[in-house]
Each structure stands twice: as structure tokens, then as C-alpha cells.
Design a protein around this motif. Structure first.
Motif, PDB file in Angstrom:
ATOM      1  N   GLY A  40      -4.739   2.318   1.362  1.00 40.26           N
ATOM      2  CA  GLY A  40      -3.734   2.767   0.407  1.00 40.26           C
ATOM      3  C   GLY A  40      -3.381   1.760  -0.660  1.00 40.26           C
ATOM      4  N   ARG A  41      -4.220   0.735  -0.886  1.00 41.37           N
ATOM      5  CA  ARG A  41      -3.916  -0.310  -1.862  1.00 41.37           C
ATOM      6  C   ARG A  41      -4.466   0.092  -3.246  1.00 41.37           C
ATOM      7  NH1 ARG A  41      -2.533  -5.105   0.880  1.00 41.37           N
ATOM      8  NH2 ARG A  41      -3.312  -6.407  -0.828  1.00 41.37           N
ATOM      9  N   ILE A  42      -3.935   1.177  -3.785  1.00 41.47           N
ATOM     10  CA  ILE A  42      -4.513   1.716  -5.015  1.00 41.47           C
ATOM     11  C   ILE A  42      -4.113   0.923  -6.250  1.00 41.47           C
ATOM     12  CG2 ILE A  42      -4.679   4.018  -4.024  1.00 41.47           C
ATOM     13  CD1 ILE A  42      -2.281   4.821  -5.683  1.00 41.47           C
ATOM     14  N   SER A  78       0.844  -1.202   0.000  1.00 41.33           N
ATOM     15  CA  SER A  78       0.000   0.000   0.000  1.00 41.33           C
ATOM     16  C   SER A  78       0.877   1.249   0.000  1.00 41.33           C
ATOM     17  CB  SER A  78      -0.911   0.008   1.232  1.00 41.33           C
ATOM     18  OG  SER A  78      -0.151  -0.042   2.417  1.00 41.33           O
ATOM     19  N   PHE A  79       0.265   2.352  -0.383  1.00 37.23           N
ATOM     20  CA  PHE A  79       0.953   3.639  -0.398  1.00 37.23           C
ATOM     21  C   PHE A  79       0.767   4.352   0.942  1.00 37.23           C
ATOM     22  CE2 PHE A  79       0.730   2.669  -4.821  1.00 37.23           C
ATOM     23  CZ  PHE A  79       1.784   3.334  -5.414  1.00 37.23           C
ATOM     24  N   THR A  80       1.754   5.175   1.299  1.00 36.17           N
ATOM     25  CA  THR A  80       1.677   5.932   2.550  1.00 36.17           C
ATOM     26  C   THR A  80       0.740   7.122   2.388  1.00 36.17           C
ATOM     27  OG1 THR A  80       3.525   7.358   1.954  1.00 36.17           O
ATOM     28  CG2 THR A  80       4.052   5.289   3.084  1.00 36.17           C
ATOM     29  N   GLY A  81       0.364   7.702   3.531  1.00 38.39           N
ATOM     30  CA  GLY A  81      -0.511   8.860   3.495  1.00 38.39           C
ATOM     31  C   GLY A  81       0.076  10.010   2.707  1.00 38.39           C
ATOM     32  N   VAL A  87      -7.670   6.303  -5.401  1.00 38.02           N
ATOM     33  CA  VAL A  87      -7.471   6.677  -4.002  1.00 38.02           C
ATOM     34  C   VAL A  87      -8.807   6.750  -3.272  1.00 38.02           C
ATOM     35  CG1 VAL A  87      -6.743   8.541  -2.479  1.00 38.02           C
ATOM     36  CG2 VAL A  87      -5.273   7.835  -4.363  1.00 38.02           C
ATOM     37  N   LEU A 146      -0.299   9.392  -0.992  1.00 35.71           N
ATOM     38  CA  LEU A 146      -1.693   9.482  -1.430  1.00 35.71           C
ATOM     39  C   LEU A 146      -2.159  10.929  -1.567  1.00 35.71           C
ATOM     40  CD1 LEU A 146      -3.243   6.607   0.725  1.00 35.71           C
ATOM     41  CD2 LEU A 146      -2.703   6.551  -1.701  1.00 35.71           C
ATOM     42  N   HIS A 147      -1.535  11.828  -0.838  1.00 37.91           N
ATOM     43  CA  HIS A 147      -1.932  13.242  -0.897  1.00 37.91           C
ATOM     44  C   HIS A 147      -0.995  14.073  -1.766  1.00 37.91           C
ATOM     45  CE1 HIS A 147      -3.999  11.835   2.781  1.00 37.91           C
ATOM     46  NE2 HIS A 147      -4.940  12.692   2.389  1.00 37.91           N
ATOM     47  N   SER A 197     -10.226   3.095  -2.620  1.00 40.70           N
ATOM     48  CA  SER A 197      -9.355   2.066  -2.046  1.00 40.70           C
ATOM     49  C   SER A 197      -9.350   2.144  -0.525  1.00 40.70           C
ATOM     50  CB  SER A 197      -7.917   2.234  -2.555  1.00 40.70           C
ATOM     51  OG  SER A 197      -7.863   2.115  -3.946  1.00 40.70           O
TER      52      SER A 197
END
Length: 478
Positions: A151-153, A124-127, A145, A130-131, A148
């Protein structure tokens, strides 16, 4: 690049090649056999990227060990050559795990991967990522985003959730498709790593259906309809069952399918504790793609306590020429007391050049008390480099009171490079009150490399409070 299904391993590897090795040539063999062909033809020229996407398809299964060994040899030759692979954590653990005694299925793959320092691709991607403005400025990423979790985009982008929903919805409007997909999921999670034959899925599916569903099926169309459902693409991207490219030409292999990686991961969560119906095991026995798949399924059944099913699958694999299955059956028959049956199977392995079977058959005869029959086998095993059976037989003869026979065998083991048996027989003679004989053997052991065993024996005497005995054994260590 190590990471879960649909985590972005392949994309990460692509970006790395594009950024750093843009002017290099790239070769992408999809099977172990194709990799072997490349290596045999010496086709990997300098400044080549060897792309092993989903490397478990090359390093696990038929021809995998030969391919791993050949690749290892190529890496010892002049470069520059970059080997770039992607691998699930589960397969990395399987291929690099320390083998069980007597069962080493992946020695060459393990040797190859032991030199690798994996780059882990998080699921997953971090916060912060994602922003990022880059994400907000891309419509597809922004949509992924917002839909999901955790964070598993990349999984969302690959249509994984839709594929899972497609599978679960089938219980109501395509039970036959659901049965076929479930059979494929069970086959993969239980060890059938080769592409799945349609015949296996068709034969397995009835056990996943109710009596009413089976009665309502059209004999002429139900399986074709089920396959059609399993091959529908979620969001037009991915299907539960994908065709397998013909390795020798264009098009797909007929009646052969590969389960979606995402559904494979899903199956290990939702069906991890489920045991397939009898129809699955019969289908696997009759239609599995190869002996490696049969042996893996047999081991899975055995670990779950279904020993009859396991024996049936091992027998089928042995009949098809699988040496691992033949050895497993021989071991099982020996443990069950069927010494004649075990001996026949071990003899087949020996005739095929399996020197390890010499040691196994020697042990079978030892357990039956046939020391005279075990001795020539133990000697042949020692000649092939395994002195264990001679040492064990020497110990058993000594245990039975035949110290002269034990000494003769121990000397043979020492002549083959293992002096430990001489120390054991010396200990036996000491216990029998024959101190001169014990001293003679101890000196011989010390002269032929058995000092470590003498040290261990002296320390054991010290721990037991036998200072005199410890002193007696220590004087042979000098």
C-alpha cells in the motif's frame, strides 16, 4: 505531520491548509537562517501559516537552536498564527529525546516540540482506501496501486523505487556515479545534515571503488560524469543528488547538493551496518560543511569503535571553533591521563565564557589529587549556579581524612543552596566518632534545607538495622 519519506506528509498538510485556511497568507522559510530573518523582522502577521516542510532542516544543524528559541517566543505572542510542519519519525525522536548528562544538543527544539501533538501520516494506505472508487477512477493512482507493495503508493508516485534501481544499476554502467551517491548516503546517515559539498563527495569516492576502476578513470572527467549520473531524474521526478536553492537569491548554490530523502531512508536499511572507507573520513575531516556536521560524524565513528577517526574529526571541529568538539576533546584527554592537555582545552572554554567547563576542569584536578587547585574552580562553578563540584570536593576531602577542609567546602555549597554536602560531612564525623561535630553539622544542614538528605540517611540506617543511628538522624528532621 509526522511520517516517513514520501508518505504524503506534505500533501496532507497542503490539503489541510487549502480546506481550512484558504484565505490566510503562507510563508515558507527553507532554512533556519531564513526563519530567523522572518522572526527578527516580525514578519509573521496574524492569520499567517508558517510552513515548515521537512522541519528537520530548520530544527537541526547550524542556527537551528536559535531559530527554535525564537519561534517558541513568537508562539507566546498574540495570533492567530498556525505553524505547520512535516517531520520524519527519526528526526522527531532525535529532537525530543532526553539528553545525555552534559550533552544537550537540542534544548530549544525539544522545548518547542514538547508542546506538539503530532499527526501521524501512515507509510501505506489501507485495503479499504486502495479499493476506493476514487482510486480506481484515477489512472495515475490505479497504476500506482497495481505496482506498489504494502500500500505504499505515494512512494511509487514519487518515483522512489525507480531511483533506488537507478542507484543499484550504477554498479555496472556508472561505478563512479555509484561511488559518489554511496558517499552521500553514508554522510547523511552518519550525521552530516547540511547540504553536501561536491569537494567532500569527490574526495570520498575513491575508497568506494576497486583498484581497476580507479585506474580506468579519466582524471579530467570522471567526477563530472559521476555527478551527471547522480543528478539524472528517475521518471523525470527526483534525482539522487538535488541542487540546493540559493537562500539569498535565485538559482542554486554552486557545488552543493542534497541527497534524496528516499535514498536516505534506503541507505539506513541497506548500509546500516556498513562502515565507510578511510577516504570518506578524510574527506569529511577536510570538507564537511560545518562544525555541527563534524561533531555528528565524530560521534558516529566513536559509537562504532573507531576512536582514532573520532578524535581526528573532533580536533578538526575544535580547530574550526566548535565548542562541543573542544569540550569532547578536553574530556578525552582528561580520561586518557593527559591532564595538562585537558586543562589547556578547558581553559579555552572557560575563557570563552563556558561555565560548565569550570566544573569539568575542577573534576580533572580532583581526580589528579590536586584539591587545592580544584577548590577555586569549584567555587567559581558554584557562583555560576553549579554546586556539584563543591559537593564532590567536600566528599573527597572527607574521604582523605581532612574533615575540617571538607566541612569548609560543604558550608560553601550550603551557602550556594545545596546542603547535601553538610549531611555527608556530618556522616563522616559520626563515623570518625565525633558525635558532637556530626550533630552540629546535621543541625546546620536542617536549617539550610538539607532535611531530605537527612531523611534518606535515616532510612538507610533503618534498612541496615541500625535503629539507634536512624533515631539519632531523625531528630534533626523536625
Amino acid at each position: 505531520m509526522r511520517g516517513e519519506s514520501c508518505s504524503g506528509k506534505t500533501r496532507t498538510a497542503f490539503e489541510a491548509v487549502h480546506a481550512c485556511l484558504k484565505d490566510w497568507q503562507l510563508v515558507f522559510p527553507k532554512t533556519a537562517r531564513r526563519l530567523l530573518a522572518l522572526l527578527d523582522a516580525d514578519a509573521l502577521a496574524p492569520r499567517t501559516v508558517l510552513w515548515l516542510n521537512e522541519a528537520q532542516n530548520v530544527l537541526n544543524g547550524t542556527d537551528a537552536e536559535e531559530a527554535a528559541a525564537a519561534l517558541h517566543s513568537r508562539l507566546e505572542q498574540p495570533g492567530p498564527l498556525v505553524v505547520l510542519g512535516t517531520l520524519w519519525p527519526e528526526y522527531h525522536r532525535i529532537l525530543t529525546a532526553a539528553p545525555k548528562p552534559g550533552k544537550d544538543a537540542h534544548p530549544h527544539a525539544r522545548a518547542l516540540l514538547d508542546h506538539v501533538r503530532p499527526v501521524d501520516v501512515p507509510a501505506s494506505f489501507t485495503g479499504a482506501a486502495l479499493h476506493s472508487p476514487l482510486v480506481r477512477g484515477d489512472r495515475s493512482l490505479a497504476t500506482a496501486v497495481s505496482t506498489s507493495t504494502g500500500g505504499r503508493i505515494t512512494q511509487t508516485l514519487a518515483a522512489g523505487p525507480q531511483l533506488v534501481d537507478h542507484y543499484h544499476q550504477a554498479t555496472s554502467h556508472s561505478p563512479y556515479g555509484h561511488a559518489v551517491i554511496t558517499a552521500a548516503m553514508d554522510a547523511r546517515r552518519l550525521g552530516h545534515t547540511s547540504p553536501l559539498p561536491a569537494a567532500l563527495l569527490k574526495a570520498a569516492a575513491p575508497g568506494y571503488l576497486t583498484e581497476q576502476q580507479r585506474a580506468a578513470a579519466d582524471p579530467g572527467t570522471w567526477f563530472a560524469d559521476a555527478l551527471a549520473y547522480a543528478r539524472e531524474r528517475a521518471k523525470g521526478v527526483v534525482a539522487a543528488l538535488e541542487p540546493v536553492a540559493n537562500p539569498d537569491g535565485m538559482g542554486a548554490l554552486p557545488d552543493i547538493y542534497r541527497l534524496s530523502d528516499y535514498l536516505d531512508h534506503h541507505a539506513r536499511t541497506v548500509r546500516g551496518d556498513s562502515f565507510p572507507p578511510d577516504s570518506f573520513w578524510t574527506a569529511a575531516r577536510d570538507h564537511a560543511a560545518g562544525t555541527a556536521d563534524l561533531e555528528a560524524l565524530a560521534e558516529a565513528a566513536d559509537h562504532r569503535g573507531h576512536h582514532r577517526i573520532a578524535a581526528d574529526l573532533y580536533q578538526r571541529a575544535a580547530d574550526a571553533g566548535g565548542p562541543g568538539a573542544l569540550a569532547e576533546l578536553a574530556w578525552r584527554r582528561g580520561r586518557a591521563g593527559d591532564l595538562d592537555g585537558a586543562e589547556q582545552l578547558y581553559q579555552r572554554l572557560i575563557d570563552a565564557g563556558d561555565t560548565g567547563a569550570l566544573a569539568e576542569l575542577a573534576q580533572v584536578r580532583q581526580r589528579a589529587g590536586d584539591f587545592d587547585g580544584a577548590e577555586p574552580l569549584a567555587q567559581r562553578a558554584a557562583d555560576a549556579g553549579d554546586t556539584g563540584p563543591l559537593v564532590e570536593l567536600a566528599w573527597r576531602r572527607g574521604e582523605a581524612g581532612d574533615l575540617d577542609g571538607a566541612e569548609r567546602l560543604a558550608q560553601r555549597a550550603a551557602d550556594a543552596g545545596n546542603a547535601n554536602a553538610l549531611v555527608r560531612v556530618a556522616q563522616r564525623r559520626e563515623e570518625a566518632g565525633d558525635l558532637d561535630g556530626a550533630e552540629r553539622l546535621a543541625r546546620r544542614a536542617a536549617d539550610t534545607g538539607g532535611r531530605d538528605a537527612l531523611i534518606r540517611l535515616a532510612r538507610a540506617r533503618e534498612r541496615a538495622g541500625d535503629a539507634e543511628g536512624a533515631k539519632r538522624w531523625r531528630r534533626f528532621q523536625i
